[in-house]
Motif scaffolding. Sequence first.
Motif, mmCIF file in Angstrom:
data_model
loop_
_atom_site.group_PDB
_atom_site.id
_atom_site.type_symbol
_atom_site.label_atom_id
_atom_site.label_comp_id
_atom_site.label_asym_id
_atom_site.label_seq_id
_atom_site.Cartn_x
_atom_site.Cartn_y
_atom_site.Cartn_z
ATOM 1 N N ALA A 66 0.832 -1.293 0.039
ATOM 2 C CA ALA A 66 0.009 -0.085 -0.067
ATOM 3 C C ALA A 66 0.692 1.357 -0.148
ATOM 4 O O ALA A 66 0.569 2.319 -0.759
ATOM 5 N N ALA A 67 1.974 1.281 0.694
ATOM 6 C CA ALA A 67 3.008 2.564 0.775
ATOM 7 C C ALA A 67 3.492 2.810 -0.287
ATOM 8 O O ALA A 67 3.708 3.703 -1.051
ATOM 9 N N ALA A 68 3.744 1.420 -1.076
ATOM 10 C CA ALA A 68 4.640 1.657 -2.561
ATOM 11 C C ALA A 68 3.641 2.058 -3.327
ATOM 12 O O ALA A 68 4.021 2.879 -4.228
ATOM 13 N N ILE A 69 2.492 1.531 -3.575
ATOM 14 C CA ILE A 69 1.355 2.222 -4.406
ATOM 15 C C ILE A 69 1.080 3.556 -4.365
ATOM 16 O O ILE A 69 0.932 4.375 -5.420
ATOM 17 N N VAL A 70 0.864 3.910 -3.081
ATOM 18 C CA VAL A 70 0.924 5.472 -3.008
ATOM 19 C C VAL A 70 1.906 6.220 -3.500
ATOM 20 O O VAL A 70 1.846 7.342 -4.051
ATOM 21 N N THR A 71 3.236 5.854 -2.690
ATOM 22 C CA THR A 71 4.430 6.622 -3.310
ATOM 23 C C THR A 71 4.694 6.689 -4.736
ATOM 24 O O THR A 71 4.906 7.582 -5.351
ATOM 25 N N ALA A 72 4.204 5.726 -5.432
ATOM 26 C CA ALA A 72 4.430 5.335 -6.895
ATOM 27 C C ALA A 72 3.315 6.259 -7.615
ATOM 28 O O ALA A 72 3.903 6.936 -8.499
ATOM 29 N N TYR A 73 2.269 6.346 -7.184
ATOM 30 C CA TYR A 73 1.212 7.307 -7.730
ATOM 31 C C TYR A 73 1.606 8.849 -7.797
ATOM 32 O O TYR A 73 1.523 9.377 -8.675
ATOM 33 N N VAL A 74 2.140 9.020 -6.697
ATOM 34 C CA VAL A 74 2.679 10.607 -6.253
ATOM 35 C C VAL A 74 3.884 10.776 -7.076
ATOM 36 O O VAL A 74 4.050 11.954 -7.676
ATOM 37 N N LYS A 75 4.705 9.876 -7.120
ATOM 38 C CA LYS A 75 5.841 9.961 -8.041
ATOM 39 C C LYS A 75 5.537 10.146 -9.570
ATOM 40 O O LYS A 75 6.356 10.961 -10.124
ATOM 41 N N VAL A 76 4.783 9.382 -10.055
ATOM 42 C CA VAL A 76 4.261 9.660 -11.378
ATOM 43 C C VAL A 76 3.623 10.807 -11.537
ATOM 44 O O VAL A 76 3.752 11.507 -12.840
ATOM 45 N N LYS A 77 3.018 11.113 -10.600
ATOM 46 C CA LYS A 77 2.255 12.632 -10.722
ATOM 47 C C LYS A 77 3.249 13.720 -10.784
ATOM 48 O O LYS A 77 3.232 14.742 -11.405
ATOM 49 N N LEU A 78 4.415 13.767 -10.142
ATOM 50 C CA LEU A 78 5.386 14.678 -10.055
ATOM 51 C C LEU A 78 6.288 14.590 -11.206
ATOM 52 O O LEU A 78 6.951 15.441 -11.546
ATOM 53 N N THR A 79 6.408 13.300 -11.709
ATOM 54 C CA THR A 79 7.628 13.269 -12.954
ATOM 55 C C THR A 79 6.943 12.586 -14.111
ATOM 56 O O THR A 79 6.345 13.215 -14.718
ATOM 57 N N HIS A 80 7.169 11.303 -14.245
ATOM 58 C CA HIS A 80 6.625 10.763 -15.237
ATOM 59 C C HIS A 80 6.457 9.351 -15.057
ATOM 60 O O HIS A 80 6.708 8.687 -14.121
ATOM 61 N N ILE A 81 5.599 8.672 -16.264
ATOM 62 C CA ILE A 81 5.068 7.242 -15.862
ATOM 63 C C ILE A 81 6.165 6.335 -15.960
ATOM 64 O O ILE A 81 6.191 5.199 -15.317
ATOM 65 N N SER A 82 7.475 6.806 -16.413
ATOM 66 C CA SER A 82 8.756 5.832 -16.377
ATOM 67 C C SER A 82 9.123 5.465 -15.055
ATOM 68 O O SER A 82 9.832 4.629 -14.859
#
Length: 210
Positions: free
Chosen positions: A123-139
């Motif tokens: 769950a923590a990984a999914i939330v972090t990945a979602y925010v990271k993608v929003k801030l940067t790129h899908i890559s």
Amino acid sequence: MNLRRWFFLFWTALLIGAAGALGTGLIMMLVNGEKTNGLNDFLLYLLILFGSGVMISVYSQMGFFAYLILNYMGKGVFPKRGWQIVQIVLTVLALLDVMFLRLFVGGDRERISDIVLGIMILAAAIVTAYVKVKLTHISALVPTLFFMIAVTIVETIGVLRIDVNAATIFIVVPLLLCNAYQMLILHRLVDVSTNQSVSGKAEQLKESRA
């Protein structure tokens, strides 16, 4: 990343680790109904929590820089798509390992806590990945999931061997906070360093032409 930016990352991660350990320790004390013998014992308990959080943060940062080296080597050895597949496979294996391996090899022992731990990390990984993608790129999706799941699980192997749920919670929560913070701020530090380097080269080029 220059030295000043690294110091910023280091000290802010220390504070996050300390704050995470303090919050987790106090919540666990309230939930368990534990009490201290006077103000001095309570202050000592806070100091122990603070120091533990600092150590967890340092451990998290060691894992983060180890991941950066591993990621750099992986990009050099594998093609881009191949390295993504390797990270996905390792992430899935690590998650299955922490959730189910001890359940199968532990005999009659209760291992529901391992499944809960895996779900919490996921769950923590999914939330972090979602925010990271929003801030940067899908890559950034796969690397973030890999770091937040596989690397975090590797970092928790020591406490999992202790096999005490309270100790696991106390370590994992600040660890996840530090790992998420480092992953989310990395692109800002790198972008700033890159922009400064480009600006410096442009100024040197202008001076040489003048």
